[in-house]
Design a protein around this motif. Structure first.
Motif, PDB file in Angstrom:
ATOM      1  N   ASP A  19       4.380  -1.455   6.816  1.00 36.27           N
ATOM      2  CA  ASP A  19       3.495  -0.887   5.793  1.00 36.27           C
ATOM      3  C   ASP A  19       2.152  -0.456   6.366  1.00 36.27           C
ATOM      4  OD1 ASP A  19       5.427  -1.377   3.894  1.00 36.27           O
ATOM      5  OD2 ASP A  19       4.575  -3.283   3.237  1.00 36.27           O
ATOM      6  N   ALA A  20       1.859  -0.894   7.569  1.00 33.36           N
ATOM      7  CA  ALA A  20       0.579  -0.530   8.182  1.00 33.36           C
ATOM      8  C   ALA A  20       0.507   0.974   8.416  1.00 33.36           C
ATOM      9  CB  ALA A  20       0.399  -1.275   9.507  1.00 33.36           C
ATOM     10  N   GLY A  21      -0.674   1.546   8.196  1.00 34.39           N
ATOM     11  CA  GLY A  21      -0.852   2.984   8.407  1.00 34.39           C
ATOM     12  C   GLY A  21      -1.940   3.549   7.515  1.00 34.39           C
ATOM     13  N   VAL A  22      -1.958   4.875   7.427  1.00 29.32           N
ATOM     14  CA  VAL A  22      -2.967   5.589   6.639  1.00 29.32           C
ATOM     15  C   VAL A  22      -2.349   6.035   5.318  1.00 29.32           C
ATOM     16  CG1 VAL A  22      -4.514   7.573   6.562  1.00 29.32           C
ATOM     17  CG2 VAL A  22      -4.150   6.356   8.728  1.00 29.32           C
ATOM     18  N   TYR A  23      -3.033   5.709   4.236  1.00 31.95           N
ATOM     19  CA  TYR A  23      -2.586   6.084   2.892  1.00 31.95           C
ATOM     20  C   TYR A  23      -3.562   7.110   2.306  1.00 31.95           C
ATOM     21  CZ  TYR A  23       0.680   2.152   2.987  1.00 31.95           C
ATOM     22  OH  TYR A  23       1.706   1.295   3.309  1.00 31.95           O
ATOM     23  N   ARG A  24      -3.027   7.950   1.452  1.00 28.82           N
ATOM     24  CA  ARG A  24      -3.849   8.956   0.786  1.00 28.82           C
ATOM     25  C   ARG A  24      -3.726   8.795  -0.725  1.00 28.82           C
ATOM     26  NH1 ARG A  24      -3.375  15.429   1.849  1.00 28.82           N
ATOM     27  NH2 ARG A  24      -1.326  15.078   0.908  1.00 28.82           N
ATOM     28  N   LYS A  52       5.580   9.837   3.277  1.00 23.91           N
ATOM     29  CA  LYS A  52       6.360   8.964   2.417  1.00 23.91           C
ATOM     30  C   LYS A  52       5.658   8.812   1.070  1.00 23.91           C
ATOM     31  CE  LYS A  52       8.309   6.187   6.186  1.00 23.91           C
ATOM     32  NZ  LYS A  52       8.429   4.839   6.776  1.00 23.91           N
ATOM     33  N   GLN A  53       6.404   9.105   0.016  1.00 28.55           N
ATOM     34  CA  GLN A  53       5.858   8.953  -1.318  1.00 28.55           C
ATOM     35  C   GLN A  53       5.884   7.479  -1.709  1.00 28.55           C
ATOM     36  OE1 GLN A  53       4.684  11.701  -3.008  1.00 28.55           O
ATOM     37  NE2 GLN A  53       3.760  10.260  -4.443  1.00 28.55           N
ATOM     38  N   VAL A  54       4.710   6.927  -2.011  1.00 29.42           N
ATOM     39  CA  VAL A  54       4.591   5.515  -2.361  1.00 29.42           C
ATOM     40  C   VAL A  54       4.641   5.344  -3.880  1.00 29.42           C
ATOM     41  CG1 VAL A  54       3.169   3.444  -2.167  1.00 29.42           C
ATOM     42  CG2 VAL A  54       3.221   5.106  -0.287  1.00 29.42           C
ATOM     43  N   TYR A  55       3.855   6.164  -4.586  1.00 30.86           N
ATOM     44  CA  TYR A  55       3.814   6.087  -6.049  1.00 30.86           C
ATOM     45  C   TYR A  55       3.389   7.443  -6.591  1.00 30.86           C
ATOM     46  CZ  TYR A  55       2.479   4.849 -10.803  1.00 30.86           C
ATOM     47  OH  TYR A  55       2.377   4.814 -12.161  1.00 30.86           O
ATOM     48  N   SER A  56       3.970   7.785  -7.744  1.00 34.17           N
ATOM     49  CA  SER A  56       3.631   9.072  -8.346  1.00 34.17           C
ATOM     50  C   SER A  56       3.582   8.954  -9.876  1.00 34.17           C
ATOM     51  CB  SER A  56       4.672  10.130  -7.946  1.00 34.17           C
ATOM     52  OG  SER A  56       4.353  11.382  -8.527  1.00 34.17           O
ATOM     53  N   ASP A 101      -3.195  14.182 -19.251  1.00 33.67           N
ATOM     54  CA  ASP A 101      -3.843  15.119 -18.333  1.00 33.67           C
ATOM     55  C   ASP A 101      -4.031  14.523 -16.935  1.00 33.67           C
ATOM     56  OD1 ASP A 101      -4.027  16.929 -20.392  1.00 33.67           O
ATOM     57  OD2 ASP A 101      -6.075  16.333 -20.952  1.00 33.67           O
ATOM     58  N   LEU A 102      -3.561  13.282 -16.760  1.00 33.83           N
ATOM     59  CA  LEU A 102      -3.816  12.562 -15.505  1.00 33.83           C
ATOM     60  C   LEU A 102      -2.607  12.609 -14.575  1.00 33.83           C
ATOM     61  CD1 LEU A 102      -5.624  10.618 -13.811  1.00 33.83           C
ATOM     62  CD2 LEU A 102      -4.511   8.728 -15.039  1.00 33.83           C
ATOM     63  N   SER A 103      -2.869  12.876 -13.297  1.00 34.49           N
ATOM     64  CA  SER A 103      -1.847  12.798 -12.241  1.00 34.49           C
ATOM     65  C   SER A 103      -2.408  11.946 -11.099  1.00 34.49           C
ATOM     66  CB  SER A 103      -1.481  14.186 -11.719  1.00 34.49           C
ATOM     67  OG  SER A 103      -0.815  14.937 -12.714  1.00 34.49           O
ATOM     68  N   VAL A 104      -1.596  10.959 -10.675  1.00 36.70           N
ATOM     69  CA  VAL A 104      -1.991  10.056  -9.585  1.00 36.70           C
ATOM     70  C   VAL A 104      -0.879  10.030  -8.550  1.00 36.70           C
ATOM     71  CG1 VAL A 104      -2.595   7.680  -8.958  1.00 36.70           C
ATOM     72  CG2 VAL A 104      -3.350   8.626 -11.159  1.00 36.70           C
ATOM     73  N   SER A 105      -1.256  10.146  -7.302  1.00 35.89           N
ATOM     74  CA  SER A 105      -0.261  10.109  -6.235  1.00 35.89           C
ATOM     75  C   SER A 105      -0.793   9.295  -5.066  1.00 35.89           C
ATOM     76  CB  SER A 105       0.072  11.536  -5.769  1.00 35.89           C
ATOM     77  OG  SER A 105       0.984  11.501  -4.680  1.00 35.89           O
ATOM     78  N   TRP A 106       0.042   8.356  -4.599  1.00 36.92           N
ATOM     79  CA  TRP A 106      -0.257   7.587  -3.392  1.00 36.92           C
ATOM     80  C   TRP A 106       0.799   7.935  -2.351  1.00 36.92           C
ATOM     81  CZ3 TRP A 106      -4.198   4.047  -2.197  1.00 36.92           C
ATOM     82  CH2 TRP A 106      -5.067   3.732  -3.247  1.00 36.92           C
ATOM     83  N   GLU A 107       0.349   8.328  -1.165  1.00 38.87           N
ATOM     84  CA  GLU A 107       1.257   8.719  -0.087  1.00 38.87           C
ATOM     85  C   GLU A 107       0.898   7.960   1.185  1.00 38.87           C
ATOM     86  OE1 GLU A 107       1.473  13.408  -1.564  1.00 38.87           O
ATOM     87  OE2 GLU A 107       0.480  12.833   0.328  1.00 38.87           O
ATOM     88  N   LYS A 108       1.917   7.743   2.017  1.00 36.44           N
ATOM     89  CA  LYS A 108       1.693   7.143   3.338  1.00 36.44           C
ATOM     90  C   LYS A 108       1.951   8.210   4.386  1.00 36.44           C
ATOM     91  CE  LYS A 108       2.904   3.137   6.197  1.00 36.44           C
ATOM     92  NZ  LYS A 108       3.379   3.790   7.412  1.00 36.44           N
TER      93      LYS A 108
END
Length: 328
Positions: free
Chosen positions: A131-136, A85-89, A72-79
Motif C-alpha cells: 500500500d505504500a506509495g503516492v496517492y492523489r 490504481k483506482q482506490v475509491y470513486s 454535485d460532488l465527485s471524489v476520487s482517490w487514486e494510487k
C-alpha cells in the motif's frame, strides 16, 4: 458568478480533441487555472507513516460554502504506481466499486458523514507493505482540484532471536535473526562498544510478505562472561533494535550437544518400549501363578468351615443334654 464544471468530463473532452484542436488546450488551461483560483483542495498532512497490519486514515479538504449538494460532488482517490490504481470513486453522489482495484477491495472506506464539513477521509484497514506509495485525492464540486499524499509503511524489527554456540576452546558463534521492513543494517559491538561488524556475515531474504528476513552471524574468540550487542539499524526510518548476547559458563547450546541429544532420544524410546513389554509379561505370569493358589485357598477355607460347623453342632448337642439332665 460561479462557473460549475465537471472536471472529469473536461479531462476526457480534452484528451480526445487536444491533438486535433490546439486551441482547446489553451481554453482548458485557462479555465483550469481559473477554477483552481475559486476551488482549492488542501492536504492537512502530505505524509503518513504507518505500521504494517494497522489502519490509516488519510485526509484532504475542500470548500463547501453552505449545505453540501451531494449530487454535485465527485471524489476520487487514486494510487500512482506503474499503472494507476483506482482506490475509491464517488461520482455525483454515487459510489462506484466496479472500477476499484483488487488490491483494495474490502479494505477501503470513505467517511461520507464528514463530507458535509468539506473533509474527504479515506480509511485503509489492515495496511500492507504494497500500500505504500503516492496517492492523489481529486475533488470535483463546482470546481476541480487535487493534492498528492505520500504513504509509507514500515515493519519494525521488534523481535530478535539470538543464539550462542560454542565451536571450540574459547571460540563462539553468535547469531541474531529478525524480520522487518525496510531493509536494516546489522551492527555488532563488544562490551566496550567496539565495532565488530566487519567480522560478521549477514544475509537477507524476502518472502511473499515482502518482509526482509535478516540473519547475521559473528564468529569470534572470547573468554567466559563477555557480552556482545547486535543492532538492527533501519536507516530509512531512523530506528534501531538491540539484542544482548551473553557468553556464560552455561552457554551450552553447542552443536555437538544438540547432536548428542538427538542420538540419545532413540535408545531412550527403545528402552521404554522394551520395559513396557517386560512389565506386561511379568503381569501375565503373576496372574497365572495366582489362579491355583486361589483355588486351593478356597478349598481349605471350605473344609475349615465344615469342621467348624461340626464342632458347633456337637457343642449345641452337649449343651442340650446338660439342660435335660438338670431338669430331671
Amino acid at each position: 458568478m460561479v462557473i460549475a464544471v465537471d472536471f472529469l468530463r473536461l479531462e476526457e473532452f480534452c484528451s480526445i480533441y487536444i491533438m486535433e484542436k490546439p486551441l482547446l488546450l489553451y481554453v482548458f488551461s485557462f479555465y483550469w487555472h481559473f477554477l483552481n483560483a475559486l476551488f482549492t483542495v488542501e492536504a492537512p498532512s502530505s505524509l503518513y507513516i504507518v505500521e504494517c497490519g494497522s489502519n490509516v486514515t488519510m485526509e484532504c479538504t475542500f470548500p463547501v460554502n453552505g449545505k453540501l449538494k451531494f449530487r454535485d460532488l465527485s471524489v476520487s482517490w487514486e494510487k500512482k504506481d506503474e499503472l494507476k490504481k483506482q482506490v475509491y470513486s464517488l461520482l455525483r453522489g454515487e459510489e462506484d466499486f466496479e472500477s476499484q482495484h483488487s488490491d483494495f477491495r474490502g479494505r477501503i472506506k470513505l467517511l461520507k458523514e464528514k463530507l458535509n464539513l468539506g473533509r474527504s477521509l479515506l480509511q485503509i484497514t489492515d495496511v500492507k507493505l504494497g500500500d505504500a506509495g503516492v496517492y492523489r485525492c481529486l475533488i470535483g464540486y463546482g470546481g476541480a482540484d487535487y493534492k498528492t499524499i505520500n504513504l509509507k509503511v514500515k515493519a519494525p524489527y521488534r523481535t530478535v532471536t539470538q543464539r550462542v554456540v560454542r565451536t571450540g576452546d574459547n571460540k563462539w558463534k553468535l547469531t541474531c535473526r529478525s524480520e522487518g521492513y525496510p531493509q536494516a543494517e546489522v551492527i555488532w559491538q563488544n562490551r566496550e562498544r567496539k565495532d565488530l561488524t566487519d567480522k560478521a556475515n549477514t544475509s537477507y531474504e524476502t518472502g511473499s510478505d515482502r518482509l526482509y528476513h535478516v540473519t547475521s552471524t559473528l564468529t569470534i574468540k572470547s573468554r567466559i562472561d563477555e557480552i556482545f550487542y547486535c543492532i538492527f539499524w533501519n536507516k530509512e526510518l531512523q530506528e534501531n533494535t538491540t539484542a544482548i548476547l551473553h557468553i556464560a559458563e552455561d552457554s551450552a547450546d553447542t552443536e555437538s550437544r544438540h547432536f548428542l541429544g538427538a542420538i540419545l532420544i532413540v535408545p531412550a524410546l527403545i528402552g521404554s518400549v522394551l520395559l513396557f513389554i517386560l512389565c506386561i509379561k511379568k503381569a501375565r505370569a503373576n496372574k497365572d501363578n495366582r489362579t491355583p493358589v486361589a483355588a486351593s485357598s478356597v478349598a481349605k477355607l471350605s473344609k475349615h468351615k465344615d469342621k467348624h460347623n461340626r464342632r458347633d453342632t456337637s457343642f449345641e448337642d452337649g449343651e442340650l443334654k446338660y439342660i435335660q439332665i438338670e431338669k430331671t
